[in-house]
Design an enzyme around this catalytic site. Sequence first.
Site, mmCIF file in Angstrom:
data_model
loop_
_atom_site.group_PDB
_atom_site.id
_atom_site.type_symbol
_atom_site.label_atom_id
_atom_site.label_comp_id
_atom_site.label_asym_id
_atom_site.label_seq_id
_atom_site.Cartn_x
_atom_site.Cartn_y
_atom_site.Cartn_z
ATOM 1 N N TYR A 284 0.754 -1.238 -0.009
ATOM 2 C CA TYR A 284 0.023 -0.014 -0.047
ATOM 3 C C TYR A 284 0.817 1.205 0.128
ATOM 4 O O TYR A 284 1.893 1.205 0.806
ATOM 5 C CB TYR A 284 -0.884 -0.116 1.336
ATOM 6 C CG TYR A 284 -2.201 0.612 0.940
ATOM 7 C CD1 TYR A 284 -3.180 0.178 0.158
ATOM 8 C CD2 TYR A 284 -2.606 1.784 1.645
ATOM 9 C CE1 TYR A 284 -4.296 0.608 -0.061
ATOM 10 C CE2 TYR A 284 -3.988 2.394 1.423
ATOM 11 C CZ TYR A 284 -4.781 1.682 0.574
ATOM 12 O OH TYR A 284 -5.809 2.209 0.582
ATOM 13 N N ASN B 76 -15.408 2.649 4.435
ATOM 14 C CA ASN B 76 -16.501 2.071 3.351
ATOM 15 C C ASN B 76 -17.512 3.028 3.046
ATOM 16 O O ASN B 76 -17.514 3.620 1.839
ATOM 17 C CB ASN B 76 -16.690 0.852 3.513
ATOM 18 C CG ASN B 76 -15.684 -0.212 3.207
ATOM 19 O OD1 ASN B 76 -15.008 -0.430 2.295
ATOM 20 N ND2 ASN B 76 -15.191 -0.799 4.329
ATOM 21 N N ARG C 253 -21.532 -16.225 -9.884
ATOM 22 C CA ARG C 253 -21.356 -17.215 -8.727
ATOM 23 C C ARG C 253 -22.627 -17.957 -8.206
ATOM 24 O O ARG C 253 -23.426 -17.854 -8.760
ATOM 25 C CB ARG C 253 -21.080 -16.093 -7.442
ATOM 26 C CG ARG C 253 -22.284 -15.642 -7.110
ATOM 27 C CD ARG C 253 -21.997 -14.716 -5.788
ATOM 28 N NE ARG C 253 -21.750 -13.232 -6.176
ATOM 29 C CZ ARG C 253 -21.307 -12.181 -5.707
ATOM 30 N NH1 ARG C 253 -20.894 -12.666 -4.351
ATOM 31 N NH2 ARG C 253 -21.007 -10.935 -6.060
ATOM 32 N N GLY D 11 -11.155 0.686 -6.651
ATOM 33 C CA GLY D 11 -10.620 -0.725 -6.238
ATOM 34 C C GLY D 11 -10.256 -1.411 -7.596
ATOM 35 O O GLY D 11 -10.673 -1.033 -8.466
ATOM 36 N N THR E 33 -21.642 -5.926 -4.410
ATOM 37 C CA THR E 33 -21.824 -6.683 -2.953
ATOM 38 C C THR E 33 -20.925 -6.316 -2.171
ATOM 39 O O THR E 33 -20.982 -6.675 -1.069
ATOM 40 C CB THR E 33 -21.948 -8.263 -3.272
ATOM 41 O OG1 THR E 33 -20.265 -8.512 -3.935
ATOM 42 C CG2 THR E 33 -22.829 -8.709 -4.169
ATOM 43 N N LEU F 193 -9.826 7.422 -0.110
ATOM 44 C CA LEU F 193 -10.367 8.213 0.945
ATOM 45 C C LEU F 193 -9.142 8.752 1.822
ATOM 46 O O LEU F 193 -9.217 9.836 2.209
ATOM 47 C CB LEU F 193 -11.435 7.354 1.660
ATOM 48 C CG LEU F 193 -11.821 7.859 3.042
ATOM 49 C CD1 LEU F 193 -13.064 8.696 2.409
ATOM 50 C CD2 LEU F 193 -12.364 6.933 4.082
#
Lengths: 382, 382
Positions: free
Chosen positions: A93, A166, A217, A285, A192, A311
């Site tokens: 990261y 989140n 899925r 992401g 999801t 963020l």
Amino acid sequence: MASLRGALRSFGALRHCVSACPFPYKLSGTIRAFAVAASPPSKAVVYEQHGAPDQVVRVVYLPPVELKENDVCVRMLASPINPSDINRIEGVYPVRPPIPAVGGYEGVGQVHSLGSSVSTLSVGDWVIPSPPSFGTWQTYIVKEESAWHKIIKNVPLEYAATIIVNPLTALRMLEDFVNLTSGDAIVQNGATSIVGQCIIQLAKIRGVCSINIIRDRPGSDEVKEKIKKLGADFVCTESQLLLRNVKTILGGIPEPVLGFNCVGGDAASFVLKFLRQGGTMVTYGGMAKKPVSVSTSSFIFKDLALRGFWLQKWMTSDKVGDCRAMIDYLLSLVQSGKLKYELEPVPFNDFSLALDKALGKHGSQPKQYLKKSLLYILHWEH
Amino acid sequence: MASLRGALRSFGALRHCVSACPFPYKLSGTIRAFAVAASPPSKAVVYEQHGAPDQVVRVVYLPPVELKENDVCVRMLASPINPSDINRIEGVYPVRPPIPAVGGYEGVGQVHSLGSSVSTLSVGDWVIPSPPSFGTWQTYIVKEESAWHKIIKNVPLEYAATIIVNPLTALRMLEDFVNLTSGDAIVQNGATSIVGQCIIQLAKIRGVCSINIIRDRPGSDEVKEKIKKLGADFVCTESQLLLRNVKTILGGIPEPVLGFNCVGGDAASFVLKFLRQGGTMVTYGGMAKKPVSVSTSSFIFKDLALRGFWLQKWMTSDKVGDCRAMIDYLLSLVQSGKLKYELEPVPFNDFSLALDKALGKHGSQPKQYLKKSLLYILHWEH
């Protein structure tokens, strides 16, 4: 044992007071003697080197920290394992604490003790570090009064612990890129994920329709129903989009002006296909670990704009504004039942289990998806 | 012959007057009798169907057009073959005239005759259609006074004919995306294209450095020298970038805040690599016919923004402002020697040769690059 003592000496530096206050401390059992104005020793999830989290993290006790007059000692109650926490431990990261480090970036706690000059907080208050900060995976944290934000208590602990990384991402992404008005639509992949679930509900509150793409899925029909119950206007799997023209399947939903991508690869291309002329796609992401591929005509003739959101960067920018008011707003939505997402609480003593789950070692889903779609809460046992 | 007469009937509709004024006309030779307030017949490059330009275009005479009181008849002097003209004939351009159509989109002409109410133009004035409009590949065009912009005469004809599509694209792209200030830098691929050459010079005028990426080709050292003479601060080939870290080769040039991509594929990735944190890449072409591929981290951690620019769309947007003032500015730069680019004039009678060159049938360079990097002028022979 020598190695562990070495680690503790290193971590002592993180807690600011080891050299100044050479308290006696023990790895377990009762603490015999320390100054009143100091924290208890802290049980912490730490790592001394970067690497596979299940290889490099350990649970140790850190020595007490002296409370200065403006300091507040908080007993942490819960803190999540977010994918970015994993990436920080792995060392991949871009912004991460220097090692040795305590894991974690957000969480909620209860005020345990106060420095003499603290006036805005009381023992027992629920607080979260705001802005979020490294090192929340431990039982006691000492920070200045101004670093803590007092929150309402009548929300579930797991929401209080996870309200920033989140939900605030979802809130800002809906606000900061396109001027959405009631009747507009957004499209997203990874629907999801926690952010995805928040986007659906926050959009709904604003009168904005959501088009949601999920991966194929087993049990995708059940997943679709869950997503729809959150307020999704349209949900489809990637394979459904391969078979049909995206423009023809929306019925009365307008073409979306804003899209969100947390997957990359083909899943990002689907978002781009849905977007209307002049639309914007925000990437936050990359679960599929594949790049975003964009045709020249998407830029020139469709006038699409591609942006990114992070963020942690936003937190240090001049766009932050009243971040704490946003947190309060999100918690008020939780309180009134308008914001929900799935979390799996795991007691602290099962940290290695929680970590394994976060790493995707359990369950049938591919690791890279699991990492984003589940979130684990540590219920700290003190 | 029957087919040609049919074509002429179709094109008559384009010129508004065939049914109202059934003039006698001939395919060549003198015109015997028509009303004074009408244009001469027009020699035009036309196509009745979309397809390979060298298969579908023909040179025909179109009948005279009646001048209404506000109309101006312009004798066209020069008009370029731009790549977008080729794409319109091929039928692959998103906005194109209905067929049958006369080719071309920009050009320069001289006022030939005036309607009775025209007050701002005189016979002999040099004018360009502004905004540009379809159908400039012909010898006489009749449009309302307001559709023509009078320009200075002391610039070479070939610049007057080509001042909009490429130079104005360069000007707008430097203005509309990032607030550039003196000392900033930009990076671009396809630096030998007309737009690329204009970007280098317009950046220089603003005190902005340019980093220029060219494809590997025989004689690339000569090309580099040419580009440097235009004012480029740094020029390198794609293969040079494969061998070296882009950040280490710039010397005193700052990391660019703005990038331009007219190639796609790897050449676009090089532009992205050069860009600084928070930078913007604008795509305005796709010569390599490959998509732009962007890593997730470029969006999230490097905060790059990707946009597109299309002059034809811009022309119809509310951003246009005083477009004619911009044209005058660009022509003043040409006049003072501050804006130059390479053009190859071809007489009208050699139109098929010009077209072949525009299609890349001559020369050793790959077609897709040639299409963007050269521009042909038709010197109309009346």
